[in-house]
Design an enzyme around this catalytic site. Structure first.
Site, short mmCIF file in Angstrom:
data_model
loop_
_atom_site.label_atom_id
_atom_site.label_comp_id
_atom_site.label_asym_id
_atom_site.label_seq_id
_atom_site.Cartn_x
_atom_site.Cartn_y
_atom_site.Cartn_z
N ASP A 1 0.84 -1.20 0.00
CA ASP A 1 0.00 0.00 0.00
C ASP A 1 0.88 1.25 0.00
O ASP A 1 1.37 1.69 1.03
CB ASP A 1 -0.91 -0.02 1.24
CG ASP A 1 -1.86 1.18 1.27
OD1 ASP A 1 -1.93 1.90 0.25
OD2 ASP A 1 -2.53 1.37 2.31
N LYS B 1 1.63 7.93 0.43
CA LYS B 1 2.03 7.97 1.84
C LYS B 1 3.43 8.58 1.97
O LYS B 1 4.22 8.50 1.03
CB LYS B 1 2.10 6.54 2.40
CG LYS B 1 0.77 5.86 2.62
CD LYS B 1 0.97 4.46 3.18
CE LYS B 1 -0.35 3.74 3.38
NZ LYS B 1 -1.20 4.32 4.43
N ASP C 1 0.06 -5.11 4.62
CA ASP C 1 -1.33 -4.69 4.41
C ASP C 1 -2.19 -5.82 3.82
O ASP C 1 -3.35 -5.63 3.50
CB ASP C 1 -1.35 -3.46 3.49
CG ASP C 1 -2.51 -2.52 3.79
OD1 ASP C 1 -3.10 -2.65 4.87
OD2 ASP C 1 -2.82 -1.69 2.92
N ARG D 1 -11.12 -0.42 2.07
CA ARG D 1 -12.58 -0.49 2.11
C ARG D 1 -13.16 -0.67 0.72
O ARG D 1 -14.25 -1.20 0.57
CB ARG D 1 -13.14 0.77 2.81
CG ARG D 1 -12.87 2.05 2.11
CD ARG D 1 -13.00 3.27 3.03
NE ARG D 1 -11.85 3.41 3.93
CZ ARG D 1 -11.73 4.36 4.84
NH1 ARG D 1 -12.69 5.25 5.00
NH2 ARG D 1 -10.66 4.43 5.61
N1 BES Z 1 -3.26 0.17 5.09
C1 BES Z 1 -3.65 1.41 5.66
C2 BES Z 1 -3.93 1.33 7.15
C3 BES Z 1 -2.77 0.96 8.05
C4 BES Z 1 -2.16 1.94 8.82
C5 BES Z 1 -2.36 -0.34 8.19
C6 BES Z 1 -1.14 1.60 9.66
C7 BES Z 1 -1.34 -0.67 9.03
C8 BES Z 1 -0.72 0.30 9.78
C9 BES Z 1 -4.92 1.91 4.97
O1 BES Z 1 -5.09 1.52 3.66
C10 BES Z 1 -4.86 3.40 4.98
O2 BES Z 1 -3.98 3.92 4.37
N2 BES Z 1 -5.80 4.03 5.67
C11 BES Z 1 -5.84 5.44 5.75
C12 BES Z 1 -7.27 5.87 5.55
C13 BES Z 1 -7.45 7.36 5.37
C14 BES Z 1 -6.82 7.82 4.08
C15 BES Z 1 -8.92 7.67 5.38
C16 BES Z 1 -5.35 5.85 7.13
O3 BES Z 1 -5.66 5.16 8.10
O4 BES Z 1 -4.61 6.82 7.20
ZN ZN Z 2 -4.13 -0.23 3.10
MN MN Z 3 -4.09 2.85 2.32
#
Ligand code: BES
Ligand code: ZN
Ligand code: MN
Length: 503
Positions: free
Chosen positions: A276, A283, A294, A357
């Site tokens: 991811d 990111k 992920d 999601r």
């Molecule tokens: N894979 C990430 C979530 C994650 C964060 C997993 C830390 C493991 C450790 C997910 O896809 C993500 O990036 N979520 C975002 C959502 C936001 C953009 C609404 C997040 O949590 O920042």
């Molecule tokens: Zn993710």
């Molecule tokens: Mn993500």
């Protein structure tokens, strides 16, 4: 690792090391000082006496995970005696015992000890439950994540055999031991997938590993590529997958035992984002390497299916794994894009990093189309669940109290740390869109909840549980009972959950 049972007198057992638990049986009365009252958990006087000196010296405190190794213990045939602190006797349970077995393995394996015996403590845990917990803990503790170290052959010391000292009906104990082995080996199987870096665990590789496992345990496994994803009109899944050169995989594992009720069909949906980057909403570089895990939800569901195939509960189960990378590219979806999910709902993409999601939306919808009557998904879904619950508890969301109670019961038996978070209708406000039915990001506050609310739109009226394991799928530090790296969280609870329906 070999596993054995023995009812031998502990002091008469010949072994490289005998491990026994030390508990604190003090019960503080009001105003009294809480001095520990340590007991060595063995009915064998010789074992208790061998530990006496170390205890009297004050060196042993009985605190959880404390280990003290004594050489040539007097009166024992064992070469060494390992005292493992277990904390207060009052709160001691199978969950603690599981961690103590892992602690013993991790304490001994670095000392060139290859096999040992663990005595079941006499602290009110039913013997079969204790055997199961010790086996599970020992296997989990034996896992070493240093796969690509070139000196691994010499340095990766592992325990080859554990003997459990226990009294009870041999048949019951053997059944418990084998069940513990299946669950623990499945947990380590999942950890193995999670541990692989994304260049070695692409969606295609994940599908191959699932197929290989399925063939070994007698499950059916199909995997599909981009064509099928488009044919099924999985616009949300494809929206994520379209940005990557690596082909996505939709993996379906089926378990359909004879004699199962046709009223219950469990659907297990796993998030399999093999890397991811965040996509166009990229990111920061710092810590991005961790996004190889992920796909932990997917690996967990594949591992659950392995355990289910071997334990054979009488309930129909289908696992649906949505595997893809989330990459930025000239073909990648962009913020503002609108995707039409398989269910027909339109989704405005606010943030391409909220990709989990999206793929799960179509995974849940597909599970319903395949006839699943009850749904569970597992996903490293949000950073927000880490803000809410830290690295200790996974988040549980449930659409009905009945589903929650069933899952909580399984979770209790499995001894994994999880905590329920709410799903009130008011949270739906945060995922409203101007242009489409729904947005894919509810913003900063209550982010784990708005993500779950999003998924709920696709579980619709099918009873559903969602596990957000973002904070717990990867151990950030070494712990006495488990190595830093993939944890395999949720697998044991899910196996118990499935078994609960089969009973
Ligand atoms: N894979 C990430 C979530 C994650 C964060 C997993 C830390 C493991 C450790 C997910 O896809 C993500 O990036 N979520 C975002 C959502 C936001 C953009 C609404 C997040 O949590 O920042
Ligand atoms: Zn993710
Ligand atoms: Mn993500």
């Amino acid at each position: 690792m070999n596993t054995n049972l023995t009812s031998s007198v502990p002091s008469q057992l010949e072994t490289d090391c005998l491990a026994v638990v030390v508990l604190d049986r003090s019960e503080k009365a009001r105003g009294e000082k809480d001095l520990p009252v340590l007991t060595v958990e063995s009915s064998d006087k010789a074992v208790r006496e061998a530990a006496n000196e170390a205890i009297a010296s004050g060196e042993v405190t009985g605190k959880p995970f404390e280990t003290t190794l004594l050489h040539r213990p007097a009166g024992l045939k064992a070469k060494r005696l390992l005292l493992v602190g277990g904390g207060k006797a009052k709160t001691f349970s199978a969950a603690e015992l599981r961690r103590l077995a892992g602690t013993a393995v991790r304490a001994l394996k670095g000392k060139s000890i290859r096999s040992f015996a663990f005595a079941l403590p006499e602290a009110g845990i039913a013997a079969p439950d204790g055997v199961c917990a010790i086996v599970e803990g020992a296997f989990v503790g034996n896992f070493d994540p240093g796969y690509y170290k070139s000196d691994r052959a010499e340095k990766n010391q592992k325990i080859d055999g554990v003997t459990i000292l226990v009294q009870g009906d041999p048949k019951d104990l053997e059944t418990a031991l084998q069940a513990g082995r299946v669950v623990a080996e499945s947990q380590n199987f999942a950890r193995d997938l999670i541990n692989e870096p994304s260049n070695r665990m692409t969606p295609t590789v994940m599908a191959e590993r699932a197929k290989k496992m399925a063939a070994e345990v007698g499950l059916s496994c199909e995997s599909y590529g981009a064509d099928k994803i488009k044919e099924l009109k999985m616009g949300a899944f494809w929206g994520v997958a379209q940005g990557s050169d690596e082909p996505p995989a939709l993996i379906v594992l089926r378990y359909d035992p004879p004699g199962a009720s046709d009223k219950v069909h469990l659907g297990l949906v796993g998030k399999g984002v093999t890397f991811d980057t965040g996509g166009i909403s990229i990111k920061p570089a710092d810590g991005m390497e961790k996004m190889k895990y992920d796909m932990a939800g997917a690996a967990t569901m594949i591992g659950v299916m392995r355990a289910v195939a071997l334990l054979k509960p009488k309930v129909k189960v289908t696992a649906i794994i949505c595997a893809t990378e989330n990459m930025p590219s000239g073909k990648a979806q962009k913020p503002g894009d609108v995707q039409i999910a398989m269910s027909g709902k339109s989704i405005e993409i606010i943030n391409t990093d909220a990709e989990g999601r999206l793929i799960l939306a179509d995974g849940l919808c597909y599970a319903r189309q395949l006839g699943c009557t009850h749904l569970v998904d597992a996903a490293t879904l949000t950073g927000a669940v880490v803000v809410a619950l830290g690295y200790v508890n996974a988040g549980i969301f449930a659409s009905t109290d009945e589903m929650y109670n069933r899952f909580a019961n399984a979770n209790q038996l499995a001894g994994e740390k999880m905590w329920r978070l709410p799903l009130d209708d008011e949270y739906k406000e945060s995922i409203k869109s101007n242009i489409a039915d729904i947005v894919n990001s509810g913003g900063r506050w209550g982010g784990a909840i708005s993500a779950a609310m999003f998924l709920k739109e696709f579980a619709e009226d099918t009873p559903w549980v969602h596990l957000d394991i973002a904070g717990t799928a990867w151990m950030e530090e070494n712990k006495p009972w488990i190595a830093k790296g993939p944890s395999g969280i949720a697998l044991r609870s899910l196996v118990e959950f499935v078994k609960g329906w089969g009973a």
